[in-house]
Enzyme design. Structure first.
Site, PDB file in Angstrom:
ATOM      1  N   TYR A  92      42.089  74.659  72.029  1.00  0.00           N
ATOM      2  CA  TYR A  92      41.295  73.712  72.169  1.00  0.00           C
ATOM      3  C   TYR A  92      40.567  73.598  73.530  1.00  0.00           C
ATOM      4  O   TYR A  92      39.404  73.458  74.056  1.00  0.00           O
ATOM      5  CB  TYR A  92      41.572  72.399  71.838  1.00  0.00           C
ATOM      6  CG  TYR A  92      40.793  71.298  71.698  1.00  0.00           C
ATOM      7  CD1 TYR A  92      39.998  70.667  70.767  1.00  0.00           C
ATOM      8  CD2 TYR A  92      41.123  70.224  73.024  1.00  0.00           C
ATOM      9  CE1 TYR A  92      39.231  69.653  70.940  1.00  0.00           C
ATOM     10  CE2 TYR A  92      40.360  69.078  73.044  1.00  0.00           C
ATOM     11  CZ  TYR A  92      39.456  68.941  72.026  1.00  0.00           C
ATOM     12  OH  TYR A  92      38.659  67.736  71.897  1.00  0.00           O
TER      13      TYR A  92
ATOM     14  N   ALA B 132      29.018  62.328  63.445  1.00  0.00           N
ATOM     15  CA  ALA B 132      28.842  60.903  63.549  1.00  0.00           C
ATOM     16  C   ALA B 132      29.172  60.079  62.600  1.00  0.00           C
ATOM     17  O   ALA B 132      28.911  58.940  62.321  1.00  0.00           O
ATOM     18  CB  ALA B 132      27.226  60.949  63.314  1.00  0.00           C
TER      19      ALA B 132
ATOM     20  N   ALA C 251      38.161  76.665  74.183  1.00  0.00           N
ATOM     21  CA  ALA C 251      36.982  76.224  73.499  1.00  0.00           C
ATOM     22  C   ALA C 251      35.976  75.209  74.276  1.00  0.00           C
ATOM     23  O   ALA C 251      34.942  75.351  74.447  1.00  0.00           O
ATOM     24  CB  ALA C 251      37.083  75.844  72.006  1.00  0.00           C
ATOM     25  N   LYS C 252      36.634  73.940  74.548  1.00  0.00           N
ATOM     26  CA  LYS C 252      35.925  72.957  75.439  1.00  0.00           C
ATOM     27  C   LYS C 252      35.404  73.572  76.810  1.00  0.00           C
ATOM     28  O   LYS C 252      34.210  73.287  77.216  1.00  0.00           O
ATOM     29  CB  LYS C 252      36.526  71.895  75.559  1.00  0.00           C
ATOM     30  CG  LYS C 252      36.941  71.131  74.132  1.00  0.00           C
ATOM     31  CD  LYS C 252      35.713  70.792  73.467  1.00  0.00           C
ATOM     32  CE  LYS C 252      36.077  69.680  72.286  1.00  0.00           C
ATOM     33  NZ  LYS C 252      34.719  69.370  71.684  1.00  0.00           N
TER      34      LYS C 252
ATOM     35  N   SER D  69      35.836  67.806  76.507  1.00  0.00           N
ATOM     36  CA  SER D  69      36.912  67.082  77.018  1.00  0.00           C
ATOM     37  C   SER D  69      37.462  67.474  78.103  1.00  0.00           C
ATOM     38  O   SER D  69      37.158  68.486  78.729  1.00  0.00           O
ATOM     39  CB  SER D  69      37.797  67.566  75.764  1.00  0.00           C
ATOM     40  OG  SER D  69      39.271  67.003  75.960  1.00  0.00           O
TER      41      SER D  69
END
Length: 247
Positions: free
Chosen positions: A152, A14, A155-156, A139
């Site tokens: 990636y 964040a 993983a998403k 994503s």
């Protein structure tokens, strides 16, 4: 306001970008926010910008002990966690054949294992209280694939599958588990990854709206899923991509 007044939200990654926008939006909706980031200075800047409703916590989401300590600190200072937002992420864009195992390990640790660790750290408390909201940022690469982002994307995709299963297991405890999939978003991370202006131009042309998303637009979707308005929504994956994917 949509039922977030007085709720406690723990938002990872964040310190900037989408996570910063999410933390600020949840605070604007009335939540108390733990701004968690591996870079403490970034977390502090976001928390200071929010004001008294936020605290900064430095944490590495790939470290189970550190995450448990961060959750304990949040609950000591703000109260029990009502909303967990798994936003921390990392990628290195390159052809898979040129990638190295240490990169695979880092991508999987941050984008898949990190959310699993964070969820495990808050889950027992949510079960005991019989309520909770978990929103993970995946994503569209995890839904349809993306050239240069093989691990990636994997993983998403794994995060999406994990979240759907968790939603089934947690429904009887009234814990909602959902996923937001941003399309290309104008964050510092994307701009750093897309240093080639022609690549950026082609990315924008691929989006039917002919622009990148703004971090605030992703934050709006997260705020909805964290709110009482989404009380009967669980196990869902929402793309916020300007029509880049329509599935």
């Amino acid at each position: 306001m949509r039922g977030l007044e007085g709720k406690v939200a723990f938002v990872t990654g964040a310190g900037r970008g989408i996570g910063e926008a999410i933390a600020k939006r949840l605070a604007a909706e009335g939540a108390k926010v733990a701004v968690a980031d591996i870079i403490e200075d970034n977390a502090r800047q976001t928390a200071d910008a929010i004001g008294a409703a936020a605290i900064a916590i430095a944490v590495d989401v790939t470290n189970s002990a550190a995450v448990r300590a961060a959750v304990a600190e949040c609950e000591k200072r703000l109260g029990p966690i009502d909303v967990l937002v798994n936003n921390a992420g990392w990628d290195k864009i390159e052809p898979f054949i040129e990638s190295r195992e240490e990169t695979w390990d880092k991508v999987i640790a941050i984008n898949l294992k990190g959310p699993i660790i964070c969820i495990r750290a808050v889950l027992e408390g949510m079960i005991a209280r019989g309520k909770g909201r978990i929103v993970s940022i995946a994503s569209d690469a995890g839904r349809v694939g993306s050239t240069g982002e093989a691990v990636y994307s994997g993983a998403k995709s794994g995060l999406i599958g994990f979240s759907k299963t968790l939603a089934r297991e947690m429904a009887r405890h009234h814990i909602n588990v959902n996923v937001v999939c941003p399309g290309p978003t104008g964050t510092p991370l994307l701009k750093q990854a897309m240093q080639n202006s022609k690549l950026m131009e082609s990315l924008v042309r691929a989006v039917p709206f002919r622009r990148l998303a703004e971090p605030d637009e992703i934050a709006s979707a997260v705020a909805f899923l964290a709110s009482d308005d989404a009380g009967f929504i669980t196990g869902q994956t929402l793309s916020v991509s300007g029509g880049l994917t329509m599935i």
